[in-house]
Design a protein around this motif. Structure first.
Motif, PDB file in Angstrom:
ATOM      1  N   ARG A 148      54.016 -49.706  29.783  1.00 34.34           N
ATOM      2  CA  ARG A 148      53.360 -48.521  30.321  1.00 34.34           C
ATOM      3  C   ARG A 148      54.328 -47.347  30.422  1.00 34.34           C
ATOM      4  O   ARG A 148      55.528 -47.499  30.708  1.00 34.34           O
ATOM      5  CB  ARG A 148      52.770 -48.789  31.705  1.00 34.34           C
ATOM      6  CG  ARG A 148      51.767 -49.906  31.739  1.00 34.34           C
ATOM      7  CD  ARG A 148      50.642 -49.731  30.747  1.00 34.34           C
ATOM      8  NE  ARG A 148      49.559 -48.884  31.232  1.00 34.34           N
ATOM      9  CZ  ARG A 148      48.412 -48.713  30.587  1.00 34.34           C
ATOM     10  NH1 ARG A 148      48.216 -49.286  29.411  1.00 34.34           N
ATOM     11  NH2 ARG A 148      47.475 -47.947  31.087  1.00 34.34           N
ATOM     12  N   ASP A 209      50.115 -46.379  27.244  1.00 35.62           N
ATOM     13  CA  ASP A 209      51.202 -47.020  26.517  1.00 35.62           C
ATOM     14  C   ASP A 209      51.377 -46.288  25.192  1.00 35.62           C
ATOM     15  O   ASP A 209      50.567 -45.426  24.823  1.00 35.62           O
ATOM     16  CB  ASP A 209      50.938 -48.520  26.310  1.00 35.62           C
ATOM     17  CG  ASP A 209      49.658 -48.804  25.547  1.00 35.62           C
ATOM     18  OD1 ASP A 209      49.502 -48.291  24.424  1.00 35.62           O
ATOM     19  OD2 ASP A 209      48.798 -49.554  26.048  1.00 35.62           O
ATOM     20  N   ASN A 229      58.474 -47.140  30.778  1.00 42.34           N
ATOM     21  CA  ASN A 229      58.303 -48.592  30.604  1.00 42.34           C
ATOM     22  C   ASN A 229      58.219 -49.287  31.962  1.00 42.34           C
ATOM     23  O   ASN A 229      58.829 -50.327  32.191  1.00 42.34           O
ATOM     24  CB  ASN A 229      59.448 -49.181  29.775  1.00 42.34           C
ATOM     25  CG  ASN A 229      59.476 -48.673  28.352  1.00 42.34           C
ATOM     26  OD1 ASN A 229      58.469 -48.161  27.865  1.00 42.34           O
ATOM     27  ND2 ASN A 229      60.605 -48.779  27.694  1.00 42.34           N
ATOM     28  N   GLU A 274      55.965 -50.609  19.052  1.00 39.59           N
ATOM     29  CA  GLU A 274      56.576 -49.616  19.932  1.00 39.59           C
ATOM     30  C   GLU A 274      57.616 -48.785  19.190  1.00 39.59           C
ATOM     31  O   GLU A 274      57.676 -47.562  19.337  1.00 39.59           O
ATOM     32  CB  GLU A 274      57.228 -50.320  21.129  1.00 39.59           C
ATOM     33  CG  GLU A 274      56.250 -50.771  22.192  1.00 39.59           C
ATOM     34  CD  GLU A 274      56.940 -51.318  23.417  1.00 39.59           C
ATOM     35  OE1 GLU A 274      56.370 -51.193  24.519  1.00 39.59           O
ATOM     36  OE2 GLU A 274      58.049 -51.870  23.291  1.00 39.59           O
TER      37      GLU A 274
END
Length: 325
Positions: A148, A209, A229, A274
């Motif tokens: 997150r 996210d 994060n 990511e």
């Protein structure tokens, strides 16, 4: 005689085929994320594997983007048997089983790799065993989204900049508490409304996210991407308890095994996702700022004190997380 024997063989073969068709099960699986999301892709891959391994006895039809309703509605459908499976956020489970809120402890894990280890550890796995009794569905495994962060439409240089700001969140207690302690105004809304709401000022920022920020183009409406994060965001694979009761032990193992495999695959997948999406977002006009726990000051301690009183599971998870290398 030969002709009669042939007819007998053909009839037996047809009977077997009809029997298999009669027992074939097309399972309906619901998700709130779009078809392009990694959870949806994992669900599709699981369905393909099940169909192949069972010679068509089990197949899976995917309903992404909340086509069957929000998660609360889908959970009710699982309980009645109207829905067979779901890949559902642990957030919705938390609304029914408060101990699941401990999974959202700020900085419980530092990345999705550690999340995979913790969620496959003894405490989190034992929590799955409670779901048939407490929510009427069988938990077959965990996956995860990317960590997150916050995408804000305003410059964000300190935690105090969040005070009074309207932040879109997933509406469940751990996240509500986190933003309340930061002095922000929690504003629940569907993900599909966030893009326009950032533009018209209905919300000032969004707890999300990297995948959502990139795939749904939230970065086009943002000023600062606060790459904190600060929480993991697990997904739980659920099978309707009513369906589970009708399945043989062997079929249960097949379905649970396929779901667990593809949910677990998300941990490795998001390490790559990511990285790829961070590079893409860094090439846009939004300012990317990386921060750690120190950014939030006393908020983290305050959150911890509240939730340690609510659930002793948090202490167990903290101990397990601390042992992960």
């Amino acid at each position: 005689m030969k002709f009669n024997k042939l007819l007998t063989i053909l009839a037996a073969t047809a009977g077997l085929a009809m029997g298999a068709a009669a027992h074939a099960k097309e399972m309906r699986l619901g998700l709130i994320v779009p078809a392009s999301h990694e959870w949806s892709k994992a669900a599709v891959a699981m369905g393909e594997e099940l169909k192949q391994k069972t010679n068509g006895k089990y197949s899976v039809t995917i309903f992404p983007s909340g086509q069957l309703g929000n998660e609360a509605q889908m959970l009710q459908q699982l309980q009645t048997g109207a829905l067979d499976m779901a890949f559902m956020t642990a957030a919705e489970i938390t609304n029914r089983v408060p101990d699941y809120g401990a999974l959202f402890a700020p900085y419980l894990v530092k990345d999705v790799r550690q999340a995979g280890v913790l969620l496959n550890g003894p405490t989190a796995q034992k929590m799955l065993e409670r779901l048939p009794r407490e929510v009427g569905a069988v938990g077959v495994g965990y996956g995860v989204a990317s960590m997150r962060l916050m995408l804000n439409g305003f410059p964000t240089n300190a935690a105090t900049d969040l005070k009074g700001r309207k932040m879109r969140i997933t509406p469940f207690p751990p996240v509500r508490d986190f933003y309340q302690l930061l002095g922000a105004a929690s504003t629940p809304m569907p993900l599909t409304d966030v893009y326009d709401s950032l533009a018209n000022g209905q919300v000032d920022g969004v707890d999300a996210d990297m995948e959502l920020v990139y795939r749904m183009k939230f970065y086009e409406r943002g000023n600062t991407l606060l790459q904190s994060n600060h929480m993991m965001f697990p997904v739980v694979g659920l099978v309707s308890g009513r369906l589970w009761q009708t399945m043989s032990t062997a079929d249960r193992e097949l379905v649970a095994g396929a779901a667990r495999k593809h949910l677990n695959g998300l941990f490795d997948r998001y390490v790559q996702v990511e990285h790829e999406m961070e590079k893409s977002v860094q090439g846009t006009k939004v300012k990317v700022v990386k921060v750690g726990p120190e950014f939030f000051g006393d908020t983290l301690k305050q959150w911890e004190e509240i939730w340690l009183k609510r659930t002793p599971v948090l202490a167990d998870l903290r101990r397990e997380a601390a042992a992960i290398k």
